[in-house]
Write a protein that holds these residues in place. Structure first.
Motif, PDB file in Angstrom:
ATOM      1  N   GLU A 147     -33.252  -2.162 -57.754  1.00  0.00           N
ATOM      2  CA  GLU A 147     -34.139  -1.411 -58.661  1.00  0.00           C
ATOM      3  C   GLU A 147     -34.989  -0.401 -57.898  1.00  0.00           C
ATOM      4  N   SER A 148     -35.070  -0.524 -56.580  1.00  0.00           N
ATOM      5  CA  SER A 148     -35.937   0.366 -55.815  1.00  0.00           C
ATOM      6  C   SER A 148     -35.404   1.802 -55.825  1.00  0.00           C
ATOM      7  N   PRO A 149     -36.309   2.787 -56.021  1.00  0.00           N
ATOM      8  CA  PRO A 149     -35.852   4.180 -55.986  1.00  0.00           C
ATOM      9  C   PRO A 149     -35.188   4.527 -54.652  1.00  0.00           C
ATOM     10  N   SER A 150     -35.600   3.836 -53.578  1.00  0.00           N
ATOM     11  CA  SER A 150     -35.030   4.117 -52.261  1.00  0.00           C
ATOM     12  C   SER A 150     -33.597   3.618 -52.128  1.00  0.00           C
ATOM     13  N   LYS A 151     -33.094   2.915 -53.144  1.00  0.00           N
ATOM     14  CA  LYS A 151     -31.692   2.509 -53.101  1.00  0.00           C
ATOM     15  C   LYS A 151     -30.811   3.713 -53.432  1.00  0.00           C
ATOM     16  N   GLN A 152     -31.384   4.672 -54.137  1.00  0.00           N
ATOM     17  CA  GLN A 152     -30.571   5.813 -54.580  1.00  0.00           C
ATOM     18  C   GLN A 152     -30.747   7.068 -53.730  1.00  0.00           C
ATOM     19  N   PHE A 153     -31.976   7.354 -53.298  1.00  0.00           N
ATOM     20  CA  PHE A 153     -32.227   8.502 -52.419  1.00  0.00           C
ATOM     21  C   PHE A 153     -33.232   8.067 -51.362  1.00  0.00           C
ATOM     22  N   PHE A 154     -32.988   8.423 -50.114  1.00  0.00           N
ATOM     23  CA  PHE A 154     -33.820   7.861 -49.043  1.00  0.00           C
ATOM     24  C   PHE A 154     -33.719   8.688 -47.769  1.00  0.00           C
ATOM     25  N   ILE A 155     -34.548   8.304 -46.802  1.00  0.00           N
ATOM     26  CA  ILE A 155     -34.530   8.935 -45.486  1.00  0.00           C
ATOM     27  C   ILE A 155     -34.017   7.909 -44.482  1.00  0.00           C
ATOM     28  N   VAL A 156     -33.135   8.326 -43.601  1.00  0.00           N
ATOM     29  CA  VAL A 156     -32.638   7.430 -42.561  1.00  0.00           C
ATOM     30  C   VAL A 156     -33.063   7.984 -41.211  1.00  0.00           C
ATOM     31  N   THR A 157     -33.712   7.147 -40.411  1.00  0.00           N
ATOM     32  CA  THR A 157     -33.966   7.543 -39.025  1.00  0.00           C
ATOM     33  C   THR A 157     -33.242   6.566 -38.122  1.00  0.00           C
ATOM     34  N   LEU A 158     -32.724   7.110 -37.043  1.00  0.00           N
ATOM     35  CA  LEU A 158     -31.912   6.309 -36.133  1.00  0.00           C
ATOM     36  C   LEU A 158     -32.483   6.461 -34.735  1.00  0.00           C
ATOM     37  N   LEU A 159     -32.866   5.333 -34.137  1.00  0.00           N
ATOM     38  CA  LEU A 159     -33.346   5.363 -32.764  1.00  0.00           C
ATOM     39  C   LEU A 159     -32.601   4.278 -32.007  1.00  0.00           C
ATOM     40  N   ASN A 160     -31.945   4.648 -30.946  1.00  0.00           N
ATOM     41  CA  ASN A 160     -31.047   3.745 -30.226  1.00  0.00           C
ATOM     42  C   ASN A 160     -30.039   3.167 -31.223  1.00  0.00           C
ATOM     43  N   ASP A 161     -30.024   1.829 -31.358  1.00  0.00           N
ATOM     44  CA  ASP A 161     -29.062   1.271 -32.302  1.00  0.00           C
ATOM     45  C   ASP A 161     -29.711   0.825 -33.600  1.00  0.00           C
ATOM     46  N   ASN A 162     -30.953   1.227 -33.804  1.00  0.00           N
ATOM     47  CA  ASN A 162     -31.673   0.767 -34.989  1.00  0.00           C
ATOM     48  C   ASN A 162     -31.811   1.828 -36.063  1.00  0.00           C
ATOM     49  N   CYS A 163     -31.314   1.491 -37.228  1.00  0.00           N
ATOM     50  CA  CYS A 163     -31.463   2.382 -38.371  1.00  0.00           C
ATOM     51  C   CYS A 163     -32.632   1.916 -39.215  1.00  0.00           C
ATOM     52  N   ASP A 164     -33.377   2.868 -39.693  1.00  0.00           N
ATOM     53  CA  ASP A 164     -34.494   2.544 -40.566  1.00  0.00           C
ATOM     54  C   ASP A 164     -34.332   3.374 -41.837  1.00  0.00           C
ATOM     55  N   ILE A 165     -34.531   2.735 -42.984  1.00  0.00           N
ATOM     56  CA  ILE A 165     -34.453   3.475 -44.245  1.00  0.00           C
ATOM     57  C   ILE A 165     -35.840   3.541 -44.869  1.00  0.00           C
ATOM     58  N   ALA A 166     -36.260   4.734 -45.240  1.00  0.00           N
ATOM     59  CA  ALA A 166     -37.603   4.906 -45.793  1.00  0.00           C
ATOM     60  C   ALA A 166     -37.535   5.722 -47.062  1.00  0.00           C
ATOM     61  N   SER A 167     -38.613   5.641 -47.841  1.00  0.00           N
ATOM     62  CA  SER A 167     -38.668   6.359 -49.111  1.00  0.00           C
ATOM     63  C   SER A 167     -38.855   7.861 -48.866  1.00  0.00           C
ATOM     64  N   LEU A 168     -38.399   8.669 -49.806  1.00  0.00           N
ATOM     65  CA  LEU A 168     -38.533  10.122 -49.666  1.00  0.00           C
ATOM     66  C   LEU A 168     -40.006  10.528 -49.572  1.00  0.00           C
ATOM     67  N   ALA A 169     -40.885   9.708 -50.142  1.00  0.00           N
ATOM     68  CA  ALA A 169     -42.309  10.029 -50.143  1.00  0.00           C
ATOM     69  C   ALA A 169     -42.880  10.024 -48.720  1.00  0.00           C
ATOM     70  N   THR A 170     -42.194   9.388 -47.792  1.00  0.00           N
ATOM     71  CA  THR A 170     -42.688   9.341 -46.408  1.00  0.00           C
ATOM     72  C   THR A 170     -42.137  10.493 -45.576  1.00  0.00           C
ATOM     73  N   PHE A 171     -41.622  11.506 -46.250  1.00  0.00           N
ATOM     74  CA  PHE A 171     -40.950  12.601 -45.556  1.00  0.00           C
ATOM     75  C   PHE A 171     -41.766  13.181 -44.395  1.00  0.00           C
ATOM     76  N   ASN A 172     -43.040  13.492 -44.651  1.00  0.00           N
ATOM     77  CA  ASN A 172     -43.822  14.174 -43.607  1.00  0.00           C
ATOM     78  C   ASN A 172     -43.947  13.348 -42.339  1.00  0.00           C
ATOM     79  N   GLU A 173     -44.283  12.056 -42.489  1.00  0.00           N
ATOM     80  CA  GLU A 173     -44.430  11.247 -41.285  1.00  0.00           C
ATOM     81  C   GLU A 173     -43.106  11.026 -40.568  1.00  0.00           C
ATOM     82  N   LYS A 174     -42.032  10.875 -41.358  1.00  0.00           N
ATOM     83  CA  LYS A 174     -40.719  10.645 -40.748  1.00  0.00           C
ATOM     84  C   LYS A 174     -40.268  11.879 -39.957  1.00  0.00           C
ATOM     85  N   VAL A 175     -40.525  13.054 -40.512  1.00  0.00           N
ATOM     86  CA  VAL A 175     -40.147  14.284 -39.813  1.00  0.00           C
ATOM     87  C   VAL A 175     -40.961  14.411 -38.524  1.00  0.00           C
ATOM     88  N   GLU A 176     -42.226  14.034 -38.606  1.00  0.00           N
ATOM     89  CA  GLU A 176     -43.076  14.113 -37.430  1.00  0.00           C
ATOM     90  C   GLU A 176     -42.576  13.168 -36.322  1.00  0.00           C
TER      91      GLU A 176
END
Lengths: 338, 274
Positions: free
Chosen positions: A191-220
């Protein structure tokens, strides 16, 4: 303004696999019941829930289903089904169904969606990028149901979108990273909106999925650490190698409008496709599309045009009809029960 | 029906002796199925039809959009290969195991047991991707407000929605099926018969009212033989020194009803040891 379309050599025109509707006959049964007992002569729009899936099953198409549970909000759906908000418009007469200005209706829906993209509400609830309209006329005397689905897509940017590359996820990430992405994704509730659209960051072998609302911090974060990889992702119901699903269309409209040129000339979009096999689920069938943002017109229209009416069985723009006289008509049912 | 309504709820476990399950055991087995085969999920159904002996949010199980790539009647089929597993005084209604050479009842039950063990081996649907037409012609689109949004077609397949309900009369799970054709139009009963093994089509599969959803009748695999088959499987496994837990009931159930619908590729992928 530079309106010339700059396109890298080898770029592919991005084409999307459309959604297709699937109606359980029990949906019509429930609609008949509600029409008689509750809606009566009201033609007011009703919110209903459809569902789709990004589990890769060949031959299923990009199916959006409705059934008897579609009329109940939060009726609880399975882990592999994603909810899609729909608007049901049931007309009282065939004329009302036929004469409705369908193009104008779709523009209204597009206008609202565009407003929510512009004011940023779409970032809080990106599931609105996936939606449908269902126009119906229920001929209750003959047990015939006329219907036409639309899956609204904004025509923004107004020029064709190119991808400099469309490739398998295996060319993008190593198996550990793919597994980590799969784990992160399966931890998000359906049911989470992040199941349908999300941000993925990858560092080493770790993937992290975050909500689109966190765009600014994730880009930073991404900018601060050059070892980080940054992707935008969406639940992709398509199974085609080079064609992401319809959802990407509105997603690109959002990306381009809100984040270009901040994101740079290109953005990598992960089209996340689930698969169930031995030992649980994986996302190895996913693809990665490198979208050329810089080649797109930077204009901001008041509101872009909207398309999305579904083709009927003959491949034409037109409604479909479900004839349930053999299964719903009490007289015929009584005959077959003898 | 009335008989089901009047039958008292099974409280004590009779799983081992009878192959039957209680509603509580059905829920345990359902939870296990949903956990291991996540394409299945619990549903609550229509409120007016809710059964008090099952939790409101766990009335029955559903899996949707299950592909069915081939018609059953096209499958290679030989009468020599089939045996009626369970025929004590009832040659008509016995359970038919269609793809085995076994010779007597015990052997037949054993072969099902082997099929159950093999679950994880043959579960992956293998597909010929090459006959999927390369989709979406190269038409310029994106601009303009033309209504036609994309070209081309994806080759589609038939699909089924499957439900498992608890049958309080036979005290076993019961399988329901509903099919759609390649263009997502509901299949008629006759069309659905093409996907049922010929021996079961007209006698094991019946059209009945779904216990949790109002509406037209739905195809169902009649549960009258389920408990017997389950008991035989349990006995065979026990003779081999193994033990099946009641939580595995639905996984085994799904494996053996596959004899009725061999081309519907639903998920029963769990691996277990016996």
């Amino acid at each position: 303004m530079d309106t010339e379309i700059r396109q890298k050599s080898g770029a592919q025109l991005l084409q999307y696999a459309p959604f297709s509707s699937c109606v359980d006959p029990r949906f019509w049964y429930k609609l008949s019941q509600l029409k008689l007992e509750k809606y009566k002569l009201s033609e007011e729009s009703v919110n209903i829930d459809g569902f789709f899936s990004n589990v890769s099953t060949l031959g299923m198409g990009l199916r959006v289903s409705v059934d008897e549970s579609s009329f109940e909000r939060n009726s609880g759906i399975g882990h592999n089904l994603l909810p899609m908000r729909g608007t049901l418009m049931n007309k009282n007469t065939l004329d009302g169904f036929r004469d409705l200005d369908k193009k104008a209706l779709l523009q209204e829906v597009g206008k609202e969606l565009w407003k929510q993209i512009q004011n940023g509400q779409a970032l809080e609830n990106p599931t609105i990028l996936n939606s449908f309209l269902l126009l119906t006329f229920a001929d209750l005397k003959k047990y015939r149901f006329y219907f036409w689905f639309a899956f609204p897509a904004l025509l923004h940017p107004s020029t064709p979108v190119y991808a400099s590359s469309i490739h398998d996820i295996a060319e993008e990430m190593n198996p550990k990273q793919v597994a980590s992405l799969g784990d992160a994704y399966s931890n998000i509730p359906a049911e989470s909106p992040s199941k349908q659209f999300f941000i993925v960051t990858l560092l080493n072998d770790n993937c992290d999925i975050a909500s689109l609302a966190t765009f600014n911090e994730k880009v930073e974060e991404w900018r601060r650490n050059s070892a980080t990889k940054f992707y935008l992702g969406f639940a992709d119901p398509s199974q085609l190698e080079a064609n992401p699903g319809w959802s990407l269309r509105n997603f690109i409209a959002l990306i381009h409008h809100l984040w270009y040129p901040d994101l740079g000339d290109e953005v990598k979009v992960l089209c996340l496709r689930m698969e169930y096999g031995k030992g649980g689920s994986n996302v190895a069938k996913s693809i990665c599309v490198t979208v050329q943002l810089s080649s797109l017109l930077a204009e901001t229209p008041d509101f872009p045009g909207t398309i999305g009416w579904e083709k009927n069985l003959k491949g034409n723009m037109g409604p479909r009809m479900a004839d349930l006289s053999s299964s719903l008509d009490p007289i015929r049912l009584a005959e077959s029960a003898v | 029906g009335v008989a089901e309504y009047l039958t008292p709820i099974l409280k004590e476990s009779k799983f081992r002796e009878s192959g039957m399950v209680t509603p509580d055991e059905f829920v345990v087995a359902g939870d296990h199925l949903v956990h291991h085969c996540p394409t299945w999920h619990w549903a609550s159904g229509d409120e007016s039809k809710r059964k008090s002996y099952l939790p409101p949010d766990k009335q029955f199980l559903i899996t949707k959009n299950v592909p069915c790539y081939r018609r059953c009647r096209h499958m290679e089929y030989s009468r020599d290969q089939e045996q009626v597993i369970e025929s004590d005084g009832d040659p008509e209604g016995g359970w038919v195991d269609t793809h085995h050479f076994a010779t007597d009842d015990a052997q037949d039950a054993l072969s099902i047991t082997q099929q159950v063990t093999d679950i994880s081996l043959n579960s992956q649907a293998t597909l010929d991707v090459s006959n999927l037409k390369s989709a979406l012609e190269n038409t310029e689109e994106a601009s303009g407000d033309k209504l036609d949004s994309e070209g081309g077609e994806i080759v589609q397949t038939r699909s089924y929605d499957l439900h498992i309900t608890y049958d309080n009369y036979y005290r076993t799970p019961r399988l329901w099926l509903f099919g759609y054709d390649e263009s997502r139009k509901p299949l008629s009963v006759e069309q659905m018969y093409e996907d049922f093994s010929q021996d079961h089509a007209k006698k094991t599969v019946t059209m009945e009212t779904h216990p949790h959803i109002p509406g037209p009748p739905m195809a169902s695999v009649h549960p009258c033989k389920h408990a017997d088959v389950m008991r035989k499987i349990l006995e065979t496994v026990a003779m081999g020194g193994g033990e099946l837990g009641v939580h595995q009931y639905l996984i085994i159930f799904l494996k053996f009803v596959q004899a009725v619908i061999p081309t519907i590729e639903y998920d029963y992928t769990q691996n277990f040891s016996m």
